[in-house]
Design a protein around this motif. Structure first.
Motif, mmCIF file in Angstrom:
data_model
loop_
_atom_site.group_PDB
_atom_site.id
_atom_site.type_symbol
_atom_site.label_atom_id
_atom_site.label_comp_id
_atom_site.label_asym_id
_atom_site.label_seq_id
_atom_site.Cartn_x
_atom_site.Cartn_y
_atom_site.Cartn_z
ATOM 1 N N UNK A 42 45.773 41.153 44.098
ATOM 2 C CA UNK A 42 45.075 39.966 43.754
ATOM 3 C C UNK A 42 44.761 39.892 44.804
ATOM 4 N N UNK A 43 44.901 39.230 46.160
ATOM 5 C CA UNK A 43 44.411 39.754 47.853
ATOM 6 C C UNK A 43 43.615 38.695 47.628
ATOM 7 N N UNK A 44 42.061 38.972 47.441
ATOM 8 C CA UNK A 44 40.852 37.649 47.619
ATOM 9 C C UNK A 44 40.640 37.271 47.210
ATOM 10 N N UNK A 45 41.393 37.689 45.241
ATOM 11 C CA UNK A 45 41.096 37.658 43.973
ATOM 12 C C UNK A 45 40.544 35.960 44.090
ATOM 13 N N UNK A 46 41.996 34.970 44.460
ATOM 14 C CA UNK A 46 41.909 33.281 44.086
ATOM 15 C C UNK A 46 40.096 33.426 45.027
ATOM 16 N N UNK A 47 39.648 33.410 45.890
ATOM 17 C CA UNK A 47 38.587 32.785 46.651
ATOM 18 C C UNK A 47 37.582 33.062 45.782
ATOM 19 N N UNK A 48 37.772 35.098 45.335
ATOM 20 C CA UNK A 48 35.948 34.665 44.325
ATOM 21 C C UNK A 48 35.782 34.125 43.174
ATOM 22 N N UNK A 49 34.147 34.066 42.861
ATOM 23 C CA UNK A 49 34.142 33.054 41.452
ATOM 24 C C UNK A 49 34.397 34.023 40.120
ATOM 25 N N UNK A 50 34.430 34.850 40.278
ATOM 26 C CA UNK A 50 34.469 36.129 39.108
ATOM 27 C C UNK A 50 35.436 35.974 37.837
ATOM 28 N N UNK A 51 35.685 35.999 37.010
ATOM 29 C CA UNK A 51 36.305 36.361 35.876
ATOM 30 C C UNK A 51 37.418 37.261 36.445
ATOM 31 N N UNK A 52 38.838 36.792 36.341
ATOM 32 C CA UNK A 52 39.641 37.471 36.401
ATOM 33 C C UNK A 52 40.512 38.003 35.907
ATOM 34 N N UNK A 53 40.935 39.373 35.461
ATOM 35 C CA UNK A 53 41.609 40.435 34.532
ATOM 36 C C UNK A 53 42.423 40.777 34.939
ATOM 37 N N UNK A 54 43.926 40.598 34.749
ATOM 38 C CA UNK A 54 44.712 41.874 34.671
ATOM 39 C C UNK A 54 45.761 41.719 33.425
ATOM 40 N N UNK A 55 46.995 42.813 34.044
ATOM 41 C CA UNK A 55 47.876 43.327 32.890
ATOM 42 C C UNK A 55 48.760 41.656 32.777
ATOM 43 N N UNK A 56 49.225 42.020 31.172
ATOM 44 C CA UNK A 56 49.891 41.283 30.900
ATOM 45 C C UNK A 56 51.664 41.127 32.108
ATOM 46 N N UNK A 57 51.683 41.700 32.704
ATOM 47 C CA UNK A 57 52.336 41.773 33.691
ATOM 48 C C UNK A 57 52.614 41.466 34.648
ATOM 49 N N UNK A 59 50.050 38.897 35.570
ATOM 50 C CA UNK A 59 49.071 37.862 35.506
ATOM 51 C C UNK A 59 49.919 36.423 35.373
ATOM 52 N N UNK A 60 51.158 36.246 35.435
ATOM 53 C CA UNK A 60 52.041 35.709 35.708
ATOM 54 C C UNK A 60 52.393 35.546 37.420
ATOM 55 N N UNK A 61 53.013 36.935 37.848
ATOM 56 C CA UNK A 61 52.224 36.580 39.376
ATOM 57 C C UNK A 61 51.413 36.002 40.209
ATOM 58 N N UNK A 62 50.857 36.697 39.118
ATOM 59 C CA UNK A 62 49.060 36.043 40.204
ATOM 60 C C UNK A 62 48.921 35.035 40.241
ATOM 61 N N UNK A 63 49.714 34.110 39.126
ATOM 62 C CA UNK A 63 48.757 32.796 38.765
ATOM 63 C C UNK A 63 50.065 31.579 39.652
ATOM 64 N N UNK A 64 51.381 32.628 40.012
ATOM 65 C CA UNK A 64 52.200 32.134 40.761
ATOM 66 C C UNK A 64 51.858 32.272 42.542
#
Length: 177
Positions: A42-57, A59-64
């Motif tokens: 997920x690295x820099x995904x938090x700072x970027x404006x684009x729509x973030x796509x991830x697998x179902x497994x 998604x939750x760890x990324x949100x955490x």
């Protein structure tokens, strides 16, 4: 991490797509979409404006980790730019196929040759089995075999040297051992 770490940027008809971004340069800081292979990336995904796509497994760890996942990747497609996702034996990890570039983008399940490849280095290697949780290398190979149906020219790895030509042959050699 002692090896090179990579990320991918691809311009598609649906806008700029970054895959597993790592502190992208200013020209790439406004992607339309961010795809994540595995939550560790997920690295820099938090700072970027684009729509973030991830697998179902993932998604939750990324949100955490403070990343807002707007789209859960489904095996039936629907990804920007005609990109396709393939599930691996590592439950939280996906491999992405970029058909227009004949390229696979992988997170951790496949690694490239080391930062200073030796003549004896294989162009691709499986991740350490301990990274797979309950899965085995045999199960990982089985999960990746559908990729052999694709006209793969390049395998763009997150760790190690990418395979920039002859990707299908390198993949076949690895998966049929």
């Amino acid at each position: 991490w002692e090896e090179e770490v990579g990320a991918v940027a691809v311009d598609t008809e649906d806008g700029l797509v970054l895959i597993d971004p790592i502190d992208p340069p200013p020209a790439l800081r406004k992607p339309a979409h961010v795809l994540v292979t595995v939550f560790w990336h997920g690295r820099s995904a938090k700072e970027l404006p684009g729509r973030v796509w991830a697998g179902s497994r993932s998604a939750k760890p990324l949100e955490n980790r403070g990343v807002t996942v707007r789209e859960v990747v489904r095996p039936d497609g629907g990804l920007p730019g005609g990109i396709r996702a393939f599930q691996t034996a590592r439950p939280a990890e996906l491999v992405y196929w970029l058909p227009g570039h004949r390229s696979l983008v992988v997170g951790d399940v496949l690694l490239g040759a080391g930062a200073k490849p030796r003549a004896t280095d294989e162009p691709l290697r499986l991740c350490p089995e301990r990274w797979l949780g309950k899965a085995t290398h045999a199960e990982l190979r089985d999960s990746l075999r559908p990729l052999l149906e694709l006209p793969v020219e390049r395998v763009l790895v997150s760790h190690g040297q990418p395979v920039l030509s002859g990707g299908k042959q390198a993949l076949e050699e690895l998966l049929t051992r």
